[in-house]
Motif scaffolding. Structure first.
Motif, PDB file in Angstrom:
ATOM      1  N   PHE A  57      10.760  30.594  43.686  1.00  0.00           N
ATOM      2  CA  PHE A  57      11.928  30.385  44.965  1.00  0.00           C
ATOM      3  C   PHE A  57      11.764  31.284  45.933  1.00  0.00           C
ATOM      4  O   PHE A  57      11.777  30.875  47.224  1.00  0.00           O
ATOM      5  N   LEU A  89      11.258  23.771  43.114  1.00  0.00           N
ATOM      6  CA  LEU A  89      10.864  23.992  41.778  1.00  0.00           C
ATOM      7  C   LEU A  89      11.302  25.307  41.174  1.00  0.00           C
ATOM      8  O   LEU A  89      11.580  25.365  39.899  1.00  0.00           O
ATOM      9  N   GLY A  90      11.470  26.461  42.011  1.00  0.00           N
ATOM     10  CA  GLY A  90      12.000  27.588  41.509  1.00  0.00           C
ATOM     11  C   GLY A  90      13.592  27.490  41.259  1.00  0.00           C
ATOM     12  O   GLY A  90      13.924  27.822  40.215  1.00  0.00           O
ATOM     13  N   ALA A 133      10.455  31.077  32.095  1.00  0.00           N
ATOM     14  CA  ALA A 133      10.951  30.317  33.208  1.00  0.00           C
ATOM     15  C   ALA A 133      12.054  30.851  34.175  1.00  0.00           C
ATOM     16  O   ALA A 133      11.890  30.499  35.538  1.00  0.00           O
ATOM     17  N   GLY A 134      12.854  31.712  33.576  1.00  0.00           N
ATOM     18  CA  GLY A 134      13.572  32.394  34.796  1.00  0.00           C
ATOM     19  C   GLY A 134      12.742  33.318  35.687  1.00  0.00           C
ATOM     20  O   GLY A 134      12.822  33.253  36.854  1.00  0.00           O
ATOM     21  N   ALA A 138      14.763  24.718  40.133  1.00  0.00           N
ATOM     22  CA  ALA A 138      14.886  24.026  38.727  1.00  0.00           C
ATOM     23  C   ALA A 138      14.527  24.647  37.671  1.00  0.00           C
ATOM     24  O   ALA A 138      15.374  24.839  36.724  1.00  0.00           O
ATOM     25  N   GLY A 139      13.433  25.833  37.851  1.00  0.00           N
ATOM     26  CA  GLY A 139      13.415  26.719  36.620  1.00  0.00           C
ATOM     27  C   GLY A 139      14.543  27.460  36.560  1.00  0.00           C
ATOM     28  O   GLY A 139      14.724  27.861  35.407  1.00  0.00           O
ATOM     29  N   LEU A 140      15.007  27.956  37.616  1.00  0.00           N
ATOM     30  CA  LEU A 140      16.381  28.973  37.292  1.00  0.00           C
ATOM     31  C   LEU A 140      17.395  27.997  36.596  1.00  0.00           C
ATOM     32  O   LEU A 140      18.173  28.818  35.626  1.00  0.00           O
ATOM     33  N   TRP A 191      17.306  25.719  34.781  1.00  0.00           N
ATOM     34  CA  TRP A 191      16.769  25.350  33.435  1.00  0.00           C
ATOM     35  C   TRP A 191      16.829  26.672  32.328  1.00  0.00           C
ATOM     36  O   TRP A 191      17.435  26.510  31.362  1.00  0.00           O
ATOM     37  N   GLY A 235      10.696  30.704  37.780  1.00  0.00           N
ATOM     38  CA  GLY A 235      11.561  30.076  38.705  1.00  0.00           C
ATOM     39  C   GLY A 235      11.874  30.953  39.917  1.00  0.00           C
ATOM     40  O   GLY A 235      12.060  30.706  41.059  1.00  0.00           O
TER      41      GLY A 235
END
Length: 82
Positions: free
Chosen positions: A48, A13-14, A40-41, A16-18, A20, A44
């Protein structure tokens, strides 16, 4: 075992957030969505590193930690003189 699964899920998930956040920060309308991209960063990266910590914490077996100077340098006992 559950902690390791949570760690893997949080790491994915982390990442994916980074990803994005990186994709949208390079986009044409990055200034309009800057708070969302920053959130989000940050989340993320937090997810992570928490996931990596959970994987490491649940996988590595920690033996009893020895603290104090007595475990670092044991005092030498004097030999009785004859």
């Amino acid at each position: 075992m559950e902690g390791k699964i949570w760690g893997i899920m949080l790491s994915i998930l982390g990442i994916a957030g980074l990803i994005w956040a990186i994709i949208y920060i390079n986009g044409p309308d990055a200034n309009e969505h800057l708070p969302v991209v920053l959130a989000a960063g940050v989340f993320g990266a937090l997810a992570f590193f928490t996931g990596i910590w959970l994987i490491d914490h649940k996988t590595v077996r920690r033996h009893g930690r020895k603290t104090g100077l007595m475990h670092i340098a044991k005092p030498k006992l004097q030999q009785p003189s004859a």
